[in-house]
Design a protein around this motif. Sequence first.
Motif, PDB file in Angstrom:
ATOM      1  N   CYS A  73       1.763  -5.319   1.275  1.00 26.67           N
ATOM      2  CA  CYS A  73       1.271  -5.448   2.640  1.00 26.67           C
ATOM      3  C   CYS A  73       2.373  -5.007   3.601  1.00 26.67           C
ATOM      4  O   CYS A  73       3.491  -5.501   3.544  1.00 26.67           O
ATOM      5  N   CYS A  76       3.218  -8.128   6.387  1.00 27.65           N
ATOM      6  CA  CYS A  76       4.061  -9.285   6.047  1.00 27.65           C
ATOM      7  C   CYS A  76       5.028  -8.990   4.905  1.00 27.65           C
ATOM      8  O   CYS A  76       5.796  -9.851   4.509  1.00 27.65           O
ATOM      9  N   CYS A  89      -4.745  -8.129   2.509  1.00 28.13           N
ATOM     10  CA  CYS A  89      -3.662  -9.042   2.136  1.00 28.13           C
ATOM     11  C   CYS A  89      -4.139 -10.498   2.135  1.00 28.13           C
ATOM     12  O   CYS A  89      -4.681 -10.984   3.115  1.00 28.13           O
ATOM     13  N   TYR A  91      -2.295 -13.083   2.206  1.00 29.91           N
ATOM     14  CA  TYR A  91      -1.370 -13.923   2.958  1.00 29.91           C
ATOM     15  C   TYR A  91      -1.630 -13.860   4.459  1.00 29.91           C
ATOM     16  O   TYR A  91      -1.631 -14.863   5.146  1.00 29.91           O
ATOM     17  N   CYS A  92      -1.862 -12.639   4.973  1.00 29.51           N
ATOM     18  CA  CYS A  92      -1.994 -12.508   6.424  1.00 29.51           C
ATOM     19  C   CYS A  92      -3.251 -11.724   6.822  1.00 29.51           C
ATOM     20  O   CYS A  92      -3.452 -11.436   7.993  1.00 29.51           O
ATOM     21  N   GLY A  94      -3.789  -8.717   6.409  1.00 32.39           N
ATOM     22  CA  GLY A  94      -3.439  -7.360   6.819  1.00 32.39           C
ATOM     23  C   GLY A  94      -4.183  -6.320   5.995  1.00 32.39           C
ATOM     24  O   GLY A  94      -4.557  -6.569   4.844  1.00 32.39           O
TER      25      GLY A  94
HETATM   26 ZN   LIG Z   1       0.190  -9.472   4.626  1.00 34.67          ZN
END
Ligand SMILES: [Zn+2]
Length: 114
Positions: A73, A76, A89, A91-92, A94
């Motif tokens: 990503c 992040c 992504c 996590y974020c 993205g």
């Molecule tokens: Zn990310």
Amino acid sequence: MHELSVTENLLELALKHAEPTQANRITDLYLVIGQLSSIVDDSVQFYWDFVSKDTLAEGARLHFKRIPTELLCLDCNKSYLPGEEQLSCPYCDGIRVKILAGNEFRLEAIEIEN
Ligand SMILES: [Zn+2]
């Protein structure tokens, strides 16, 4: 048609490696295919039987190893293995990504008989 030229290149490469060893026969080819590459195992096998006829590699077995997709990503900076449905992504969320693995198509090894 894509797989035909890929398979021809594969044969050329295998023969090139086998020639200096004075092998009588190429018995096995080990291939690495990324999950993201559009190569279809069955098509390669199909063309293989056809293009390898009357060469050192006639009748050689093809072994396929699939490499899972790994993305980085760019928002992040974390890398992850995407799911089937979701490439963004985890996590974020993205969507700007770089492919770290999954695109490969290469000949990893050949087995020969002298
Ligand atoms: Zn990310």
